[in-house]
Design a protein around this motif. Structure first.
Motif, mmCIF file in Angstrom:
data_model
loop_
_atom_site.group_PDB
_atom_site.id
_atom_site.type_symbol
_atom_site.label_atom_id
_atom_site.label_comp_id
_atom_site.label_asym_id
_atom_site.label_seq_id
_atom_site.Cartn_x
_atom_site.Cartn_y
_atom_site.Cartn_z
ATOM 1 N N SER A 86 -10.942 18.616 -56.890
ATOM 2 C CA SER A 86 -11.964 19.647 -57.097
ATOM 3 C C SER A 86 -11.894 20.242 -58.498
ATOM 4 N N GLU A 89 -13.930 18.008 -60.654
ATOM 5 C CA GLU A 89 -15.354 18.174 -60.341
ATOM 6 C C GLU A 89 -15.877 19.467 -60.960
ATOM 7 N N ALA A 115 -22.406 18.837 -54.400
ATOM 8 C CA ALA A 115 -21.145 18.136 -54.650
ATOM 9 C C ALA A 115 -20.854 17.149 -53.526
ATOM 10 N N ARG A 119 -20.518 13.246 -54.049
ATOM 11 C CA ARG A 119 -19.269 12.589 -53.631
ATOM 12 C C ARG A 119 -19.555 11.371 -52.763
ATOM 13 N N ALA A 219 -17.794 8.874 -60.742
ATOM 14 C CA ALA A 219 -18.263 10.268 -60.761
ATOM 15 C C ALA A 219 -19.786 10.296 -60.694
ATOM 16 N N GLN A 221 -22.951 13.176 -60.931
ATOM 17 C CA GLN A 221 -23.314 14.546 -61.295
ATOM 18 C C GLN A 221 -24.772 14.757 -60.904
#
Length: 230
Positions: A86, A89, A115, A119, A219, A221
């Motif tokens: 986290s 992130e 998020a 994920r 990742a 976003q």
């Protein structure tokens, strides 16, 4: 008296044939009770000894491993608890907001739901071996589809950046690796535009989701502005 004592002794050694029937039955019951009690005690003793031996063996093995410098079992990167990721992130959210702050643009609120959505896409990219905004899963094809699945409604704005770092051989991921993701996005016109978008609609929320496997990471976003209600 000596003769009587001798006869009684012989009678006991000979099986007690001379004892009356009631007394003989009592003796048998007493003997049976004694045998049963001794057997139970022996069984309990054996079980206790076995348990003790097992505990001592386990203790010796643990001490042996400790002496050899073996570390206690730890979670693998694939099963690492999400709260361990986290901070990275959050870092990628904060770096994006910092870029906006320097340019006087509205900052974005970190959304746990975005998020979670991000994920899931990062995890799917790794597990299904693809790297794209388009998912091979029909119901999750585009980022708009994924938003609707997550929130149950259409957004006013939704956008997405993705990044992947693959390593070969032993490698320890550090904060620098995740900062490189942000730097890569800022050097890419399309990704940079998502981070700095301000018109016609400015993103109100941001969420980043990271998935790690074998010291590599994926990742995603996500940016969004919910549809105005009413």
């Amino acid at each position: 008296m000596k003769t009587l004592s001798f006869v009684i002794l012989v009678a006991l050694l000979g099986g007690g044939w001379w004892i009356s029937q009631p007394e003989q039955n009592n003796l048998r019951r007493d003997l049976q009770t004694l045998v049963t009690q001794q057997a139970r005690e022996a069984s309990t003793h054996i079980a206790q000894q076995s348990e003790k031996i097992a505990r001592e063996a386990a203790k010796r093995e643990a001490n042996k491993r400790l002496a050899q410098g073996e570390a206690r079992p730890t979670a693998t990167p694939a099963s690492k608890p999400q709260n361990a990721l986290s901070k990275y992130e959050t870092l990628l959210c904060d770096l994006a907001n910092e870029e906006r702050r320097k340019r006087g643009l509205p900052l974005m609120k970190i959304s746990p739901q975005l998020a979670e959505m991000a994920r899931a896409h990062s995890r799917e990219m790794q597990q299904k071996n693809f790297f794209a905004h388009e998912s091979p899963t029909p119901s999750r094809r585009a980022v708009m589809d994924r938003y609707k699945l997550q929130f149950g409604r259409s957004p006013r704005l939704v956008a997405e950046n993705i990044y992947m770092l693959k390593t070969s051989g032993p490698y320890q991921l550090t904060e620098r690796d995740f900062r490189r993701a942000h730097e890569g996005w800022m050097k890419s016109p399309g990704h940079r535009a998502n981070i700095l978008r301000s018109s016609p609609v400015s993103p109100a929320e941001i969420g980043v989701g990271i998935f790690i496997k074998d010291n590599s990471f994926w990742a995603t976003q996500n940016f969004a502005t919910p549809m105005k209600q009413g």
